[in-house]
Design a protein around this motif. Structure first.
Motif, PDB file in Angstrom:
ATOM      1  N   HIS A  35       0.843  -1.204   0.000  1.00  0.00           N
ATOM      2  CA  HIS A  35       0.000   0.000   0.000  1.00  0.00           C
ATOM      3  C   HIS A  35       0.876   1.251   0.000  1.00  0.00           C
ATOM      4  O   HIS A  35       0.623   2.207  -0.734  1.00  0.00           O
ATOM      5  CB  HIS A  35      -0.926  -0.034   1.219  1.00  0.00           C
ATOM      6  N   PHE A  37       2.909   1.432  -3.466  1.00  0.00           N
ATOM      7  CA  PHE A  37       2.131   1.854  -4.623  1.00  0.00           C
ATOM      8  C   PHE A  37       1.323   3.127  -4.375  1.00  0.00           C
ATOM      9  O   PHE A  37       0.348   3.387  -5.067  1.00  0.00           O
ATOM     10  CB  PHE A  37       1.234   0.708  -5.106  1.00  0.00           C
ATOM     11  N   LYS A  38       1.744   3.872  -3.385  1.00  0.00           N
ATOM     12  CA  LYS A  38       1.169   5.207  -3.136  1.00  0.00           C
ATOM     13  C   LYS A  38      -0.357   5.192  -3.030  1.00  0.00           C
ATOM     14  O   LYS A  38      -1.050   5.971  -3.663  1.00  0.00           O
ATOM     15  CB  LYS A  38       1.587   6.180  -4.234  1.00  0.00           C
ATOM     16  N   ASN A  39      -0.863   4.250  -2.259  1.00  0.00           N
ATOM     17  CA  ASN A  39      -2.296   4.193  -1.974  1.00  0.00           C
ATOM     18  C   ASN A  39      -3.167   4.009  -3.217  1.00  0.00           C
ATOM     19  O   ASN A  39      -4.289   4.498  -3.262  1.00  0.00           O
ATOM     20  CB  ASN A  39      -2.731   5.443  -1.206  1.00  0.00           C
ATOM     21  N   ARG A  40      -2.680   3.292  -4.228  1.00  0.00           N
ATOM     22  CA  ARG A  40      -3.466   3.068  -5.445  1.00  0.00           C
ATOM     23  C   ARG A  40      -4.557   2.026  -5.257  1.00  0.00           C
ATOM     24  O   ARG A  40      -5.355   1.784  -6.158  1.00  0.00           O
ATOM     25  CB  ARG A  40      -2.557   2.651  -6.597  1.00  0.00           C
ATOM     26  N   PHE A  41      -4.586   1.384  -4.100  1.00  0.00           N
ATOM     27  CA  PHE A  41      -5.629   0.408  -3.813  1.00  0.00           C
ATOM     28  C   PHE A  41      -5.968   0.493  -2.331  1.00  0.00           C
ATOM     29  O   PHE A  41      -5.220   1.044  -1.535  1.00  0.00           O
ATOM     30  CB  PHE A  41      -5.191  -1.019  -4.193  1.00  0.00           C
ATOM     31  N   THR A  42      -7.129  -0.033  -1.996  1.00  0.00           N
ATOM     32  CA  THR A  42      -7.512  -0.131  -0.590  1.00  0.00           C
ATOM     33  C   THR A  42      -7.620  -1.604  -0.244  1.00  0.00           C
ATOM     34  O   THR A  42      -7.758  -2.447  -1.136  1.00  0.00           O
ATOM     35  CB  THR A  42      -8.863   0.561  -0.309  1.00  0.00           C
ATOM     36  N   CYS A  82      -6.625  -1.965 -13.755  1.00  0.00           N
ATOM     37  CA  CYS A  82      -7.898  -1.360 -13.361  1.00  0.00           C
ATOM     38  C   CYS A  82      -7.926   0.119 -13.695  1.00  0.00           C
ATOM     39  O   CYS A  82      -6.952   0.833 -13.506  1.00  0.00           O
ATOM     40  CB  CYS A  82      -8.123  -1.495 -11.860  1.00  0.00           C
ATOM     41  N   SER A 110     -10.511   1.978 -12.321  1.00  0.00           N
ATOM     42  CA  SER A 110     -10.946   2.524 -11.028  1.00  0.00           C
ATOM     43  C   SER A 110      -9.969   2.107  -9.942  1.00  0.00           C
ATOM     44  O   SER A 110      -9.040   1.342 -10.171  1.00  0.00           O
ATOM     45  CB  SER A 110     -12.346   2.016 -10.694  1.00  0.00           C
ATOM     46  N   ASP A 111     -10.175   2.628  -8.750  1.00  0.00           N
ATOM     47  CA  ASP A 111      -9.333   2.271  -7.612  1.00  0.00           C
ATOM     48  C   ASP A 111      -9.519   0.802  -7.279  1.00  0.00           C
ATOM     49  O   ASP A 111     -10.628   0.291  -7.241  1.00  0.00           O
ATOM     50  CB  ASP A 111      -9.703   3.115  -6.385  1.00  0.00           C
ATOM     51  N   LYS A 160      -3.718  -4.416 -11.654  1.00  0.00           N
ATOM     52  CA  LYS A 160      -2.725  -3.703 -12.460  1.00  0.00           C
ATOM     53  C   LYS A 160      -3.355  -2.875 -13.569  1.00  0.00           C
ATOM     54  O   LYS A 160      -2.951  -1.755 -13.830  1.00  0.00           O
ATOM     55  CB  LYS A 160      -1.739  -4.707 -13.047  1.00  0.00           C
TER      56      LYS A 160
END
Length: 161
Positions: free
Chosen positions: A38, A41-46, A80, A82-83, A78
């Motif tokens: 997390h 990848f600089k908060n690109r997913f939750t 996507c 959207s988030d 990878k």
């Protein structure tokens, strides 16, 4: 935070050479992995990890969830638009423990021996299926192109930590 998560990640990876560990430790391992990724990848997913309290001390095959989460990130999220979202859930179903890893990624056709991008399926998934079978458990994967993927681990009630 990253250094602490990395130290915990490696501690659980070693687990004094044990191949069966408590579900609590397996979830902690994947939590540390997700925390590191997390930040990377600089908060690109939750992500979200949920577990019923009554499964925490039950047995799990070691290092079974991290490859599933890694596949979600590398293959599912990878591409996507959207988030990305990853959800890990552990619950008891009868005498068994059921752990799912779900993502909202691009998905793939599970009926075909190759993924949607023409690459062979992960060696990691075959490894998980084999390790689960050797320990009396099951591994299933459900996916739909455009909807994401859900990997399911079923740990039979008789397995002991």
């Amino acid at each position: 935070k990253v250094v602490t998560a990395l130290a915990r990640f490696f501690r659980i990876s070693l687990s004094r050479g044990k191949s069966i560990i408590p579900v609590r430790d397996e979830l902690e391992h994947v939590r540390n992995y997700l925390m590191i990724q997390h930040m990377r990848f600089k908060n690109r997913f939750t992500y979200e990890i949920e577990a019923d309290e009554d499964v925490m001390e039950l047995a799990s095959v070691k290092l079974i969830l991290q490859p599933l989460v890694e596949n979600s990130m590398l293959h599912g999220l990878k591409e996507c638009i959207s988030d990305g979202e990853i959800r890990v859930r552990a619950r008891r179903v009868g005498a068994d423990v059921v752990i799912t890893v779900t993502d909202n990624g691009c998905g793939f056709d599970t009926r075909h021996p190759h993924t949607g991008n023409g690459k062979r399926r992960s060696v990691g998934m075959a490894n998980i299926a084999e390790r689960m079978e050797l320990n009396g458990g099951e591994f299933r994967i459900f996916s739909r192109i455009g909807w994401g993927t859900c990997a399911k681990i079923i740990i039979k009630g008789e397995m002991k930590a």
